[in-house]
Design a protein around this motif. Structure first.
Motif, PDB file in Angstrom:
ATOM      1  N   PHE A  72      47.654 108.749  32.023  1.00  0.00           N
ATOM      2  CA  PHE A  72      46.666 109.396  31.207  1.00  0.00           C
ATOM      3  C   PHE A  72      47.362 110.933  31.134  1.00  0.00           C
ATOM      4  O   PHE A  72      46.821 111.887  30.447  1.00  0.00           O
ATOM      5  N   SER A  73      48.658 111.150  31.575  1.00  0.00           N
ATOM      6  CA  SER A  73      49.439 112.413  31.311  1.00  0.00           C
ATOM      7  C   SER A  73      49.378 113.042  30.003  1.00  0.00           C
ATOM      8  O   SER A  73      49.538 114.374  29.863  1.00  0.00           O
ATOM      9  N   LYS A  74      49.616 112.091  29.164  1.00  0.00           N
ATOM     10  CA  LYS A  74      49.792 112.649  27.751  1.00  0.00           C
ATOM     11  C   LYS A  74      48.562 113.035  26.793  1.00  0.00           C
ATOM     12  O   LYS A  74      48.598 113.445  25.666  1.00  0.00           O
ATOM     13  N   LEU A  75      47.385 112.371  27.665  1.00  0.00           N
ATOM     14  CA  LEU A  75      46.111 112.793  26.856  1.00  0.00           C
ATOM     15  C   LEU A  75      45.662 114.118  27.086  1.00  0.00           C
ATOM     16  O   LEU A  75      44.410 114.333  27.647  1.00  0.00           O
ATOM     17  N   THR A  76      45.966 114.980  26.276  1.00  0.00           N
ATOM     18  CA  THR A  76      45.750 116.620  26.511  1.00  0.00           C
ATOM     19  C   THR A  76      44.494 116.878  25.811  1.00  0.00           C
ATOM     20  O   THR A  76      43.862 117.804  26.240  1.00  0.00           O
ATOM     21  N   LEU A  77      43.832 115.892  24.951  1.00  0.00           N
ATOM     22  CA  LEU A  77      42.754 116.020  24.277  1.00  0.00           C
ATOM     23  C   LEU A  77      41.572 115.400  24.982  1.00  0.00           C
ATOM     24  O   LEU A  77      40.267 115.475  24.475  1.00  0.00           O
ATOM     25  N   LEU A  78      41.803 114.695  26.198  1.00  0.00           N
ATOM     26  CA  LEU A  78      40.909 113.865  26.728  1.00  0.00           C
ATOM     27  C   LEU A  78      39.738 114.366  27.455  1.00  0.00           C
ATOM     28  O   LEU A  78      40.038 115.344  28.370  1.00  0.00           O
ATOM     29  N   GLU A  79      38.260 114.208  27.055  1.00  0.00           N
ATOM     30  CA  GLU A  79      37.420 114.871  27.773  1.00  0.00           C
ATOM     31  C   GLU A  79      36.495 114.281  28.457  1.00  0.00           C
ATOM     32  O   GLU A  79      35.822 114.477  29.255  1.00  0.00           O
ATOM     33  N   GLU A  80      36.378 112.789  28.230  1.00  0.00           N
ATOM     34  CA  GLU A  80      35.480 111.967  28.899  1.00  0.00           C
ATOM     35  C   GLU A  80      36.170 110.652  29.419  1.00  0.00           C
ATOM     36  O   GLU A  80      36.888 109.895  28.701  1.00  0.00           O
ATOM     37  N   LEU A  81      36.318 110.303  30.635  1.00  0.00           N
ATOM     38  CA  LEU A  81      36.869 109.219  30.980  1.00  0.00           C
ATOM     39  C   LEU A  81      36.098 108.533  32.037  1.00  0.00           C
ATOM     40  O   LEU A  81      35.380 109.000  33.017  1.00  0.00           O
ATOM     41  N   THR A  82      35.638 107.175  31.628  1.00  0.00           N
ATOM     42  CA  THR A  82      34.708 106.566  32.468  1.00  0.00           C
ATOM     43  C   THR A  82      35.501 104.897  33.040  1.00  0.00           C
ATOM     44  O   THR A  82      35.851 104.241  32.247  1.00  0.00           O
ATOM     45  N   LEU A  83      35.362 105.059  34.335  1.00  0.00           N
ATOM     46  CA  LEU A  83      36.204 103.774  34.819  1.00  0.00           C
ATOM     47  C   LEU A  83      35.213 103.396  35.920  1.00  0.00           C
ATOM     48  O   LEU A  83      35.606 102.609  36.755  1.00  0.00           O
ATOM     49  N   ALA A  84      33.994 103.407  35.798  1.00  0.00           N
ATOM     50  CA  ALA A  84      32.942 102.718  36.542  1.00  0.00           C
ATOM     51  C   ALA A  84      32.835 101.288  36.500  1.00  0.00           C
ATOM     52  O   ALA A  84      33.315 100.638  35.614  1.00  0.00           O
TER      53      ALA A  84
END
Length: 295
Positions: free
Chosen positions: A161-173
């Motif tokens: 996820f290192s290049k995802l500078t715009l990522l705000e929500e991450l769900t790994l449930a």
């Protein structure tokens, strides 16, 4: 004599009628063969041509790049042999402007699909994805939300996820994670409920640098201690873990008795073995007590 004459006349008339009818039938058959059968043959040739075009188009579709993100595709092909990686993403999923919906894909989706450029929202819930690699999201820097709930993910490569500078929500449930990778710095919500996380699988600074994180969900895991929680967090769910103790520094600051944690509104610690009443000095900076066992 008169009877024989009449018989001959009737016989001649009947024979003439038979010959005339036969000739008309032959003529009509000749016309059908020469004129009416021609368009039928053309239809047959067009059918063969259409079939070749369909085969050619199918071969091209399988070899071509995925459809643009703004191309609506609501149909899913009939289940067949192989897995989802054999087909273009937008044939398996629903691709709308900036969003890709890949939920309960059939045939089984066992890896992250190749996403259209400029994808901002990915919903790939309830599939059989097992691993996330560095290449899966390496070129999709526009992603703002990723939801991978209900897969079989047990491994995430460092830097995935290192290049995802715009990522705000991450769900790994609802996966099978035993450790967390480095998370993007702009996350506002992270959900890893219902995994197999232990404290040794969560780095000490896993969340510390996430200065915009508001919602942190780590319930139904195997954590033995509360990780370092950023000041920005408002909602923290840690219920149903193996947390047996807390300290003054877990939520507050032992060297600052006047410190107040302004943003923390909800802490759930129910379902843990810790008896919170034994640590009254650990919550003095909070506006409300954590939800959990006090006796």
């Amino acid at each position: 004599m008169g009877t024989r004459l009449r018989t001959l006349i009737y016989t001649f008339i009947f024979a003439s009628w038979v010959i005339l009818a036969s000739g008309t039938h032959y003529y009509q058959k000749s016309l059908l063969t020469k004129e009416d059968l021609l368009p039928m043959e053309e239809v047959h040739l067009e059918t063969k041509k259409s079939k070749r075009q369909i085969e050619f188009t199918t071969e091209n579709d399988e070899a071509s790049a995925v459809l643009p993100a703004d191309t609506p595709e609501n149909s899913v092909p009939s289940p067949g042999e192989g897995d989802a990686s054999d087909l273009p993403t937008c044939l398996l999923c629903v691709c709308l402007t900036g969003s890709v919906y890949c939920e309960e894909v059939d045939p089984d989706m066992i890896s992250v699909p190749a996403l259209p450029k400029e994808t901002a929202y990915l919903y790939a819930r309830y599939n059989k994805i097992k691993k996330i690699t560095q290449k899966d999201f390496g070129d999709i820097v526009t992603l703002k939300r990723i939801d991978l709930t209900g897969n079989l993910i047990s491994e995430i490569e460092d830097g995935a996820f290192s290049k995802l500078t715009l990522l705000e929500e991450l769900t790994l449930a609802e996966n099978q994670l035993v450790r967390l990778p480095m998370l993007p710095p702009k996350l506002t919500s992270f959900n890893a409920n219902h995994n197999l996380l232990k404290t040794k699988g969560v780095k000490a600074n896993a969340f510390k640098k996430l200065t915009k994180l508001r919602n942190l969900y780590l319930a139904h895991n195997q954590l033995e201690a509360v990780p370092v929680i950023p000041e920005s967090v408002s909602i923290l769910h840690l219920q149903n873990n193996n947390i047996s103790t807390v300290t003054v520094d877990t939520f507050c600051k032992s060297n600052d008795t006047y410190y107040i944690r302004p943003n923390m509104n909800e802490i759930r610690m129910d379902g843990n073995p810790v008896v919170l009443a034994q640590y009254p000095n650990s919550f003095t900076c909070l506006q409300s007590l954590p939800i959990g066992r006090y006796q």
